[in-house]
Scaffold this active site. Structure first.
Site, PDB file in Angstrom:
ATOM      1  N   SER A  69      53.292   4.782 -51.020  1.00 37.30           N
ATOM      2  CA  SER A  69      53.271   6.178 -51.470  1.00 37.30           C
ATOM      3  C   SER A  69      51.907   6.834 -51.353  1.00 37.30           C
ATOM      4  CB  SER A  69      53.752   6.256 -52.924  1.00 37.30           C
ATOM      5  OG  SER A  69      52.899   5.526 -53.772  1.00 37.30           O
TER       6      SER A  69
ATOM      7  N   LYS B 185      54.891   9.272 -62.375  1.00 39.70           N
ATOM      8  CA  LYS B 185      53.725   9.838 -61.689  1.00 39.70           C
ATOM      9  C   LYS B 185      53.419  11.243 -62.174  1.00 39.70           C
ATOM     10  CE  LYS B 185      54.420   7.056 -57.501  1.00 39.70           C
ATOM     11  NZ  LYS B 185      54.766   7.049 -56.077  1.00 39.70           N
TER      12      LYS B 185
END
Length: 793
Positions: A695, A738
């Protein structure tokens, strides 16, 4: 002394008409034999003392009943023995030790005195003794049988055999055998009362044959048992002998108290057919063993376990959905989706129990798995479910578990074997339908002792656990009524077959608003009480709690917030104990007086101060976090250096990012040959922490472009997403974690892959309103959104 005794024994004194009479308990003294007596009664001691002073002659006869304490004239046999006292010794305990010698058989004709001791008139009644061939044959046969009995009887001196062979008087031989053979009192008295010596010897031959048969049988049993048993089981041999003797005598032994108690427990437990059959089989084996045998205690422990389990006990209480909702709301703030799923489960169970009871169908109990970072309330949710269901709650920690036997139990062949933890818990809670929380299921290990996660497959499968077979019990136990709840910080380490059996409920973490409410409603009152304070002695302002959340903690859950609140409460408790005025108000202004300097700061504005630095977002087992990607270039020869404890996947993302920039250099406004004489170094700070995952692809690409174009990334912006060589931005996981981490760090704008925008539905609405989310499908959209127009020389 011995010569004197022999000389005295050869002389038969004149028989007086009257003699003192000593009653004997369970003893018959025969003529022509020497017998030791212990005298303890006061009357008998006086009699012995008087006789010893006189001619030492007295009459001996047996009591008819051994339990008669004070003998009268009607309590003794009328045929006895005239005897002479050879020796008398006074013992320290006050009793007399007397050695008597039987002289002649006598008949009591009249009792002449009862006090202070009995006296009786007697006449001598000698037996008829003849010398004949049949008598001699009987004597030889009797002596040989007696010799054989002596050889079979332990602790019987061999001198008795020699004495029997050397006796010429048949009457003396008969009395020698009768004295040393095992007979009860009536039989001994009968031998004394028989007039003909020939008949005496015939009776003794019969008794000797029977005694020899019993002794030989005992020796045979002993020999067989010795081959099978060890020295430690010596008492078992004795019990086998006793059982064989009782069988020969037609007697039956009664069951022991312990055996009866276990048999009653088996009946009361109402075991399933297979378990009942096994329990009775083991009980039958136990009854044949000695109590000192090691296997005896093993079987007894097994039977106590199997009868102590709640085979048929259930928590009989109706489910109240409204009460369950009230309980969950009272115990937990937020977590609406998780609480809704729990209420759905309870509703299905309530309807199933009510409507399917008559049909006998089973309602499948789901296996819920609460997955999320530490401190978000996974364990307390399990406790709330148990309260809502009115069931007992048990927590089993599986963290670091390596031994499969902890789940399935040990086989009974091992020393110290025990059932597994599941069976132990059920016995402890005494019900078949508790709520069992298997904590830290993601941290179960495997080694040479087995794989506990494989054992959990059967426990957590609703189709299999109705016949769960613990290795120790070795009979099926129904676990289908147990509600199993598991917890985990990360799902990646859970084996796929085990994960497939569970329904995963994600608990991602809390927003600042949720943390504030949790602290205000739950944590502050809890810590005030825990630190012996009163509510009116301390006041927590909301800005103080927000200060703790922002400046002193950075986590997905609320565990550290609780610790900091407890820290403040302890210091206030000290101030109250010192007599300072109350209430003490905690505000953001004076918070540093209690907790010191802030531990966390808004790092992004300080870090994003030049080209080549980008804020990324990462997922960790303890929640989301931000990370910084730094890029630098220097003269060199086409080398890409990666540092910061990066995993293989993250290194490949960096190489893919560089390849994309090189292949699209002109489109990005970068010289085509920028890499010919240049080395690029990409570093991710916090190098002591391992990092991996795809990511960070867009973050590394943006860092390289920022470095090469001289444009600085916005300092309130963070991004996440995987990149392909074609420049496409691929979706990633952990969006909620996140985003929450970005908000904690003061980020206002987050760049997300377009295919992850649906995940924003899991984020609280108030947080979505505070932040800006940019949807991207290609890397050029990321660069446009992230880089400013200002160029740095």
């Amino acid at each position: 002394m011995e010569d004197k005794l022999e000389t005295q024994s050869d002389k038969i004194p004149p028989v007086p008409a009257e003699l003192p009479l000593l009653p004997l308990k369970d003893t018959v003294v025969y003529p022509m034999t020497v017998y030791p007596l212990v005298i303890g009664k006061e009357k008998s001691i006086r009699l012995i003392n008087d006789v010893t002073v006189g001619d030492k002659i007295l009459a001996l006869t047996a009591q008819k009943k051994a339990d008669t304490e004070v003998s009268g004239t009607g309590d003794v046999y009328t045929i006895g023995t005239m005897a002479r006292i050879l020796q008398m010794v006074k013992a320290p305990d006050g009793t007399l030790r007397v050695l008597v010698q039987g002289l002649e058989r006598i008949v009591i004709t009249e009792f002449s005195q009862n006090e202070p001791y009995i006296k009786a008139k007697i006449t001598v009644n000698s037996e008829v003794s003849e010398k004949s061939v049949p008598i001699e044959a009987l004597m030889r046969g009797l002596a040989e049988l007696f010799q054989k009995m002596v050889s079979l009887t332990p602790n019987m001196p061999e001198e008795l055999s020699a004495a029997a062979l050397n006796i010429e008087d048949p009457r003396q031989l008969a009395y020698l055998v009768a004295t040393n053979i095992r007979l009860d009192l009536p039989q001994r008295q009968e031998i004394l009362e028989i007039d003909r010596v020939e008949e005496k010897m015939n009776r003794l031959v019969q008794a000797l044959n029977r005694e020899i048969e019993v002794l030989e049988l005992g020796r045979k049993i002993q020999g067989q048992a010795k081959d099978q048993m060890q020295k430690a089981e010596r008492e078992y041999i004795l019990r086998q002998q006793l059982a064989a003797i009782r069988k020969e005598l037609g007697e039956e032994a009664e069951d022991g108290t312990e055996s009866k108690s276990l048999r009653e427990k088996i009946e009361q437990a109402k075991l399933p057919p297979e378990a009942e059959k096994e329990a009775k089989r083991e009980l039958s084996r136990m009854e044949k063993l000695s109590q000192t045998s090691p296997e005896y205690s093993v079987i007894r422990t097994y039977l106590e376990w199997i009868t102590g389990l709640p085979w048929n006990t259930l928590s009989s209480s109706a489910i109240d959905i409204a009460k369950a909702k009230e309980t969950l709301d009272a115990d937990h703030y937020g977590l609406e989706k998780v609480k809704d799923r729990i209420l759905e489960y309870l509703a299905v169970k309530k309807l199933g129990d009510e409507r399917a009871a008559g049909e006998g169908s089973r309602i499948r109990e789901p296996i819920l798995c609460f997955a999320g970072p530490p401190g978000v309330g996974k364990t307390s949710l399990g406790q709330s479910i148990a309260r809502a269901l009115n069931r007992k709650f048990v927590r089993l920690s599986l963290g670091g578990l390596h031994d499969e036997a902890e789940i399935r139990g040990h086989r009974r062949t091992y020393i110290g074997a025990m059932p597994g933890r599941i069976i132990q818990v059920l016995k402890r809670v005494e019900t078949r339908d508790p709520v069992i929380m298997l904590d830290e299921v993601d941290k179960v290990g495997a080694d040479w002792r087995g794989d506990p996660s494989s054992a959990l497959l059967e426990v957590l499968d609703p189709e299999q656990n109705k016949d769960f077979r613990d290795n120790y019990l070795d009979v099926p136990f129904d676990l289908s009524k147990v509600m199993f709840i598991t917890t985990a910080n990360q799902l990646e380490t859970i084996p796929a077959p085990l994960l497939d059996r569970m329904e995963v409920l994600h608990l991602s973490g809390y927003t600042e608003h949720e943390k504030l409410n949790i602290a205000r409603k739950y944590l502050v009152p809890k810590e005030i009480k825990a630190n012996a304070l009163k509510v009116e002695e301390i006041i927590f302002e909301d800005d103080a709690i927000q200060g703790i959340i922002k400046d002193f903690t950075r986590e997905a859950g609320v565990r550290n917030i609780e610790r900091e609140i407890a820290n403040v409460c302890r210091k206030v408790a000290k101030a109250v104990a010192e007599g300072k005025p109350t209430p003490i108000t905690i505000t953001q202004t004076n918070l540093h007086e209690y907790l010191g300097k802030p531990k966390y700061f808004a790092e992004t504005s300080a870090m994003i101060d030049r080209p080549g630095v980008v804020t990324g977002l990462a997922w960790t087992p303890v929640g989301g976090d931000i990370l910084f990607v730094e890029a630098s270039m220097m003269p060199g020869n086409k080398q890409l250096t990666l540092t910061g404890q990066l995993g293989d996947v993250m290194k490949e993302s960096a190489q893919a990012a560089l390849s994309y920039v090189r292949s699209h250099a002109e489109e990005l406004g970068i010289s085509r040959d920028f890499f010919e004489k240049t080395d690029i170094h990409i570093h991710v700070p916090a190098g002591a922490i391992p990092k991996d995952g795809p990511s960070a692809g867009v973050t590394m690409t943006t860092a390289i472009v920022s470095l090469l174009t001289g444009r600085t990334v916005k300092n309130d912006l963070a991004m996440t997403g995987e990149i392909t060589l074609r420049g496409k931005v691929m979706p990633i996981g952990g969006v909620k974690e996140k985003v929450l981490a970005a908000r904690r760090a003061g980020i206002k704008t987050v760049i997300l892959p377009a295919r992850n925008m649906n995940d924003l539905d899991d984020i609280p609405e108030d947080l979505r309103k505070e932040m800006t989310f940019i949807s991207v499908e290609r890397i050029d959209q990321v660069i446009t959104a992230a880089l400013g127009e200002r160029r740095v020389a």
